[in-house]
Design an enzyme around this catalytic site. Structure first.
Site, mmCIF file in Angstrom:
data_model
loop_
_atom_site.group_PDB
_atom_site.id
_atom_site.type_symbol
_atom_site.label_atom_id
_atom_site.label_comp_id
_atom_site.label_asym_id
_atom_site.label_seq_id
_atom_site.Cartn_x
_atom_site.Cartn_y
_atom_site.Cartn_z
ATOM 1 N N TYR A 1 0.844 -1.204 0.000
ATOM 2 C CA TYR A 1 0.000 0.000 0.000
ATOM 3 C C TYR A 1 0.884 1.261 0.000
ATOM 4 O O TYR A 1 0.497 2.317 -0.511
ATOM 5 C CB TYR A 1 -0.960 -0.015 1.202
ATOM 6 C CG TYR A 1 -2.186 0.845 0.995
ATOM 7 C CD1 TYR A 1 -3.084 0.581 -0.038
ATOM 8 C CD2 TYR A 1 -2.435 1.933 1.825
ATOM 9 C CE1 TYR A 1 -4.201 1.380 -0.235
ATOM 10 C CE2 TYR A 1 -3.549 2.734 1.636
ATOM 11 C CZ TYR A 1 -4.426 2.452 0.602
ATOM 12 O OH TYR A 1 -5.529 3.241 0.411
ATOM 13 N N LYS B 1 -3.199 8.485 2.661
ATOM 14 C CA LYS B 1 -4.458 8.329 3.431
ATOM 15 C C LYS B 1 -4.316 8.889 4.847
ATOM 16 O O LYS B 1 -5.277 9.409 5.407
ATOM 17 C CB LYS B 1 -4.883 6.853 3.475
ATOM 18 C CG LYS B 1 -5.332 6.288 2.124
ATOM 19 C CD LYS B 1 -6.501 7.044 1.516
ATOM 20 C CE LYS B 1 -7.110 6.318 0.341
ATOM 21 N NZ LYS B 1 -8.073 7.151 -0.396
HETATM 22 P P1 NAP Z 1 -12.430 3.388 -8.472
HETATM 23 O O1 NAP Z 1 -13.715 2.804 -8.847
HETATM 24 O O2 NAP Z 1 -11.264 3.169 -9.399
HETATM 25 O O3 NAP Z 1 -12.590 4.920 -8.135
HETATM 26 C C1 NAP Z 1 -11.486 5.804 -8.027
HETATM 27 C C2 NAP Z 1 -11.842 7.015 -8.806
HETATM 28 O O4 NAP Z 1 -10.855 8.056 -8.710
HETATM 29 C C3 NAP Z 1 -11.935 6.669 -10.285
HETATM 30 O O5 NAP Z 1 -13.127 7.198 -10.796
HETATM 31 C C4 NAP Z 1 -10.699 7.338 -10.820
HETATM 32 O O6 NAP Z 1 -10.696 7.542 -12.212
HETATM 33 C C5 NAP Z 1 -10.742 8.588 -10.006
HETATM 34 N N1 NAP Z 1 -9.560 9.427 -10.232
HETATM 35 C C6 NAP Z 1 -8.264 9.067 -10.318
HETATM 36 N N2 NAP Z 1 -7.517 10.130 -10.647
HETATM 37 C C7 NAP Z 1 -8.378 11.184 -10.758
HETATM 38 C C8 NAP Z 1 -8.232 12.558 -11.079
HETATM 39 N N3 NAP Z 1 -7.044 13.082 -11.394
HETATM 40 N N4 NAP Z 1 -9.331 13.351 -11.117
HETATM 41 C C9 NAP Z 1 -10.545 12.853 -10.840
HETATM 42 N N5 NAP Z 1 -10.771 11.565 -10.546
HETATM 43 C C10 NAP Z 1 -9.679 10.740 -10.509
HETATM 44 O O7 NAP Z 1 -11.943 2.779 -7.065
HETATM 45 P P2 NAP Z 1 -12.586 2.794 -5.611
HETATM 46 O O8 NAP Z 1 -11.976 1.609 -4.926
HETATM 47 O O9 NAP Z 1 -14.051 2.948 -5.665
HETATM 48 O O10 NAP Z 1 -11.899 4.082 -4.967
HETATM 49 C C11 NAP Z 1 -12.622 5.157 -4.416
HETATM 50 C C12 NAP Z 1 -11.971 5.618 -3.124
HETATM 51 O O11 NAP Z 1 -12.102 4.596 -2.135
HETATM 52 C C13 NAP Z 1 -10.483 5.930 -3.236
HETATM 53 O O12 NAP Z 1 -10.178 7.047 -2.448
HETATM 54 C C14 NAP Z 1 -9.849 4.684 -2.619
HETATM 55 O O13 NAP Z 1 -8.550 4.915 -2.110
HETATM 56 C C15 NAP Z 1 -10.850 4.418 -1.518
HETATM 57 N N6 NAP Z 1 -10.806 3.075 -0.922
HETATM 58 C C16 NAP Z 1 -10.862 1.976 -1.720
HETATM 59 C C17 NAP Z 1 -10.799 0.717 -1.140
HETATM 60 C C18 NAP Z 1 -10.833 -0.523 -1.996
HETATM 61 O O14 NAP Z 1 -10.422 -1.573 -1.507
HETATM 62 N N7 NAP Z 1 -11.315 -0.481 -3.205
HETATM 63 C C19 NAP Z 1 -10.716 0.579 0.258
HETATM 64 C C20 NAP Z 1 -10.673 1.738 1.034
HETATM 65 C C21 NAP Z 1 -10.716 2.975 0.453
HETATM 66 P P3 NAP Z 1 -9.785 6.437 -13.078
HETATM 67 O O15 NAP Z 1 -10.397 5.131 -12.853
HETATM 68 O O16 NAP Z 1 -9.868 6.870 -14.482
HETATM 69 O O17 NAP Z 1 -8.370 6.549 -12.550
#
Ligand code: NAP
Length: 275
Positions: A155, A162
């Protein structure tokens, strides 16, 4: 319905497996009217049908959080088309893939700055951008992960980002509290999404959590969605500056989960991976 008459902006939908999609669904089910952003043209094709599904075809805006001009045009568009906001969901993170594997000590300055800009500064800039549009009692919500507090293999720089994000939540909560605006984070357990696929050995993380969480399962975007719905609603009107875990309880564990096998305490992980 809990969010009847409320308006919210959802930032960070890539597809219908995104955590932000689960949040949008839960908020829509409770009567909220939603606006969406997309990162670029490629993602616009995915986000528009989702906005249509939620009855929000007219409220879809471009936002690449690395581009300051997008924030000003987002503000103008929201003000003209959508009006004031009751909640904002920030569900955005990014770090270069090569920084999400191997030794943390090798993290480049460029990867560090990118992770901080996209995953942390974007919350501050987004909050400032929408501030004049926020109604009293409005709620801002972001997404974080346990890697901020504890070492999690691979990570790496995202854990540091984070930690800064969670700290930003507390500082924003204080500032915006003056205007009656709340700021919170959900720390979600691992969920298979596009962003997660950038982390090396993510499947191992999923299995480890399932084996060791008190609830013995991984969380879904629906479960994160309903907790988020509570945090953006007036039900949580006394809650701000918090990091709320939605991770099947994994964060409370001080030792791996054990089960009795033939009278012998055995790590649950061993049992699951053997069979
Ligand atoms: P996701 O579906 O890939 O969503 C992440 C989003 O961030 C995507 O829409 C991505 O676009 C967007 N993004 C990246 N760079 C960007 C930019 N410059 N401007 C605007 N948007 C941008 O993944 P997710 O897991 O749902 O993630 C959402 C949040 O939850 C994140 O903060 C992540 O760290 C957090 N989170 C995730 C998990 C997990 O296990 N999945 C656990 C805890 C927390 P692209 O796809 O085009 O890059």
């Amino acid at each position: 319905m809990i969010l009847q008459g409320k308006k919210g902006l959802i930032v960070g939908i890539a597809n219908n497996r995104s955590i932000a999609y689960g949040i949008a669904k839960a908020c829509k089910e409770q009567g909220a009217q939603l606006a969406f952003t997309f990162l670029n043209e490629a993602l616009e094709k995915r986000v528009r049908p989702i906005a249509q599904e939620f009855g929000s075809s007219d409220f879809v805006y471009e936002l690449d959080v690395s581009k300051p001009e997008h924030f000003s045009s987002l503000f103008q568009s929201l003000q003209t088309d959508f009006g004031n906001l009751d909640f904002v969901v920030h569900s955005v993170a990014f770090a270069p893939k090569d920084a999400l594997t191997g030794d943390f000590v090798q993290t480049s300055k460029e990867a560090f700055n990118t992770a901080m800009e996209i995953s942390v500064y974007s919350l501050i800039e987004l909050s400032r951008c929408v501030l004049p549009l926020l109604n009293k009692g409005a709620s801002i919500l972001t997404l974080t992960y346990l890697g901020s507090m504890k070492y999690v293999t691979n990570y790496n720089v995202m854990g540091v980002a984070k930690a800064a994000l969670e700290s930003s939540v507390r500082y924003l909560a204080y500032d915006l509290g003056r205007a009656g605006i709340r700021v919170n984070a959900i720390s979600a357990g691992p969920i298979k999404t596009l962003a997660a696929s950038g982390i090396s050995d993510f499947n191992l993380m999923l299995k480890w959590n399932e084996a060791n969480a008190p609830l013995r399962e991984n969380v879904s975007i629906d479960q994160v969605g309903s907790a988020a719905m509570y945090l953006v609603s007036d039900l949580s009107s006394g809650v701000t500056g918090e990091v709320h875990y939605v991770d099947s309880g994994y964060n409370i564990m001080g030792m791996c989960a054990m089960e009795d096998v033939d009278g012998k305490p055995t790590p649950r992980w061993e049992i699951l991976t053997k069979h």
